[in-house]
Design an enzyme around this catalytic site. Structure first.
Site, mmCIF file in Angstrom:
data_model
loop_
_atom_site.group_PDB
_atom_site.id
_atom_site.type_symbol
_atom_site.label_atom_id
_atom_site.label_comp_id
_atom_site.label_asym_id
_atom_site.label_seq_id
_atom_site.Cartn_x
_atom_site.Cartn_y
_atom_site.Cartn_z
ATOM 1 C CD GLU A 91 -4.469 -7.940 1.877
ATOM 2 O OE1 GLU A 91 -3.257 -7.677 1.932
ATOM 3 O OE2 GLU A 91 -5.357 -7.218 2.383
ATOM 4 C CD GLU A 120 -2.773 -1.370 2.402
ATOM 5 O OE1 GLU A 120 -3.501 -2.385 2.489
ATOM 6 O OE2 GLU A 120 -2.749 -0.464 3.260
HETATM 7 O O1 G3I Z 1 -3.179 -7.398 19.081
HETATM 8 C C1 G3I Z 1 -3.979 -6.351 19.595
HETATM 9 C C2 G3I Z 1 -4.560 -6.780 20.931
HETATM 10 O O2 G3I Z 1 -3.481 -6.905 21.855
HETATM 11 C C3 G3I Z 1 -5.517 -5.694 21.418
HETATM 12 O O3 G3I Z 1 -6.134 -6.145 22.614
HETATM 13 C C4 G3I Z 1 -6.610 -5.536 20.328
HETATM 14 C C5 G3I Z 1 -7.621 -4.489 20.742
HETATM 15 O O4 G3I Z 1 -7.286 -3.262 20.247
HETATM 16 O O5 G3I Z 1 -5.989 -5.110 19.089
HETATM 17 C C6 G3I Z 1 -5.132 -6.122 18.605
HETATM 18 O O6 G3I Z 1 -4.570 -5.666 17.435
HETATM 19 C C7 G3I Z 1 -5.483 -5.653 16.344
HETATM 20 C C8 G3I Z 1 -4.909 -6.606 15.274
HETATM 21 O O7 G3I Z 1 -5.721 -6.510 14.078
HETATM 22 C C9 G3I Z 1 -4.929 -8.037 15.736
HETATM 23 O O8 G3I Z 1 -6.223 -8.452 15.940
HETATM 24 C C10 G3I Z 1 -5.489 -4.241 15.803
HETATM 25 O O9 G3I Z 1 -6.144 -3.402 16.743
HETATM 26 C C11 G3I Z 1 -6.255 -4.201 14.483
HETATM 27 O O10 G3I Z 1 -6.091 -2.916 13.876
HETATM 28 C C12 G3I Z 1 -5.643 -5.228 13.498
HETATM 29 O O11 G3I Z 1 -6.457 -5.175 12.364
HETATM 30 C C13 G3I Z 1 -5.836 -5.804 11.228
HETATM 31 C C14 G3I Z 1 -5.526 -4.688 10.195
HETATM 32 O O12 G3I Z 1 -5.064 -5.314 8.959
HETATM 33 C C15 G3I Z 1 -4.432 -3.769 10.665
HETATM 34 O O13 G3I Z 1 -3.224 -4.488 10.742
HETATM 35 C C16 G3I Z 1 -6.874 -6.764 10.664
HETATM 36 O O14 G3I Z 1 -7.051 -7.861 11.570
HETATM 37 C C17 G3I Z 1 -6.380 -7.316 9.316
HETATM 38 O O15 G3I Z 1 -7.385 -8.098 8.708
HETATM 39 C C18 G3I Z 1 -6.062 -6.129 8.386
HETATM 40 O O16 G3I Z 1 -5.558 -6.646 7.162
HETATM 41 C C19 G3I Z 1 -5.247 -5.669 6.181
HETATM 42 C C20 G3I Z 1 -3.989 -6.143 5.472
HETATM 43 O O17 G3I Z 1 -2.956 -6.323 6.388
HETATM 44 C C21 G3I Z 1 -3.598 -5.144 4.400
HETATM 45 N N1 G3I Z 1 -4.721 -4.871 3.500
HETATM 46 C C22 G3I Z 1 -6.002 -4.531 4.124
HETATM 47 C C23 G3I Z 1 -6.365 -5.583 5.150
HETATM 48 C C24 G3I Z 1 -7.742 -5.285 5.762
HETATM 49 O O18 G3I Z 1 -7.767 -4.092 6.443
#
Ligand code: G3I
Length: 416
Positions: free
Chosen positions: A321, A206
């Site tokens: 994805e 991205e």
């Molecule tokens: O690990 C922490 C946990 O310790 C905490 O308690 C919890 C509550 O806030 O958050 C957890 O982290 C979350 C993480 O996912 C693991 O579940 C983050 O807040 C959350 O932002 C993160 O979301 C991921 C997002 O990427 C950001 O990395 C989504 O699961 C994941 O599906 C999404 O995937 C992205 C691809 O990497 C790139 N393209 C878009 C795609 C969808 O958004």
């Protein structure tokens, strides 16, 4: 007599009571006729049908759609051997971790040949402090994949999101930043290069915005800590470092909206062109189309054209994805559905078939980097984090296969 008009079981608003008084008045008038009586009788009958509780001949409802037959023992076995069918999986501390869920393991083992770590191979998880790398969770996932004869697609080495604070707060000149970035890539890519399970990486994820502010027909490079501190050259430096660390891995540039935005696709194709025509060509092997799409966006013709343009680069093309939203608009705003109806399920089935068929038609076998869906089952979907009423994946909340799975399968086989 009037009392009925007002009273009784029909209530004042019912059309029946109005007619009732009129009729009685007419019968007592001169010139009353038989046809008029017939009309009255039939009127009484049909208005009774409305609310009267009289005996009714129920209007036959159309036969419900027969539930779609889902007959897909092993999804990935329907694809050519050379093509992976992948899935993004929760792992590490996630409560829905694949390693803690036998139900999810059953789905993954039966239907997918490749795994992508949804979160635990991102910079914040693997490199929490400048001199600290944390591989335990990722190694456990890679070991699981090896135990099931699956491969792993690494996601992602360089991104503007999910970065550890020390990286966001890093200070130094361009050289210091370049060293920090390439050290990060080198340690991680060479760690997994030791085995032959992690076969490819999203090296940069991205890097382009969704706007073309300078109007050159190419979307602009995103202002990230990498671009701001190293310049546009950070992309080539990242791919060179990854290739040096793991010469056998396929290296991808990965992005969203490139199937639906020509200006964004053009920006990616221009980057590939620069890499390929660099006096010392930059090692890049594939383009990742994320494909977070909906039932209607992008149009299938635009998707096919985008695949065809990307194929012209000679690189591998991966749908990295895939998920198909049925109740969320492009600005992540939930739509009005509150349940996943059979009709919507069939629409989604057709859409999965259409997308997979477009990929199989437009991307030659030698350039198929594979198709990965972004999550095992609906409750795992990242879309649920902003819309509880969303069902974008191939398995439902009870881990039961959806018509979407049959759609994906039919897209692979051409319905054969
Ligand atoms: O690990 C922490 C946990 O310790 C905490 O308690 C919890 C509550 O806030 O958050 C957890 O982290 C979350 C993480 O996912 C693991 O579940 C983050 O807040 C959350 O932002 C993160 O979301 C991921 C997002 O990427 C950001 O990395 C989504 O699961 C994941 O599906 C999404 O995937 C992205 C691809 O990497 C790139 N393209 C878009 C795609 C969808 O958004």
């Amino acid at each position: 007599m009037r009392q009925k008009q007002g009273g009784g079981q029909h209530g004042s608003s019912c059309i029946y009571s109005k007619w009732h008084s009129t009729i009685l008045n007419r019968i007592n008038q001169p010139g009353f006729s038989a046809p008029f009586l017939m009309a009255v009788v039939s009127l009484v009958i049909c208005s009774c049908a409305g609310g009267g509780g009289g005996t009714t001949t129920p209007v036959p409802l159309p036969d419900p759609l027969p539930p779609p037959v889902i007959n897909v023992p092993n999804l990935y076995l329907l694809a050519p051997m050379s093509m992976t069918v992948g899935v993004a999986v929760p792992a590490g501390r996630s409560k829905m971790s694949l390693l803690k869920s036998t139900g999810r393991q059953t789905i993954v083992n039966h239907h997918f040949s490749q795994l992508t770590a949804e979160n635990i191979m991102k910079p914040r998880h693997l490199h929490p402090a400048e001199s600290t790398f944390f591989f335990d969770d990722a190694d456990a996932l890679v070991d699981y994949a090896a135990s099931q004869d699956k491969t792993v697609h690494g996601h992602t080495l360089i991104w503007h999101n999910r970065l550890p604070n020390w990286m966001n707060n890093f200070t130094g000149n361009e050289v210091a930043w370049t060293t920090m970035m390439t050290d990060h890539i080198t340690v991680i890519a060479s760690h997994f290069a030791a085995g032959d399970i992690v076969v490819s990486w999203d090296v940069v994820n991205e890097a382009f915005t969704d706007t073309d502010n300078d109007g050159d027909g190419l979307n602009d490079l995103r202002n990230t800590i990498w671009h701001d501190n190293i310049g546009a050259g950070y992309l080539a430096a990242a791919f060179r470092a990854a290739n040096a660390a793991d010469p056998n891995a396929d290296l991808y540039y990965n992005d969203y909206n490139i199937a639906g935005s020509r200006a964004k696709l053009n920006a990616v194709l221009d980057l590939v062109d620069q890499f390929q025509n660099d006096p010392s060509p930059v090692p890049i092997h594939g383009i990742g189309f994320q494909m977070h799409i909906s039932l209607t966006w992008p149009g299938i013709d635009q998707i096919r054209e985008s695949f065809a343009l990307a194929v012209d680069t000679g690189l591998k093309i991966k749908i990295s994805e895939l998920d198909i939203a049925v109740n969320t608009d492009r600005s992540r705003k939930p739509l009005s559905l509150t349940e996943f109806t059979d009709a919507v399920a069939v629409q989604q089935q057709k859409r999965y078939e259409m997308i997979v068929a477009a990929y199989m038609d437009e991307v030659p076998e030698a350039q198929r980097g594979g198709i990965t869906v972004w999550g095992i089952a609906d409750p795992d979907s990242s879309k649920r984090s902003y819309n509880a009423f969303e069902w974008p994946l191939l398995f439902d909340d009870d881990l039961i296969s959806k018509p979407a799975l049959q759609g994906f399968a039919d897209g692979l086989t051409g319905g054969r």
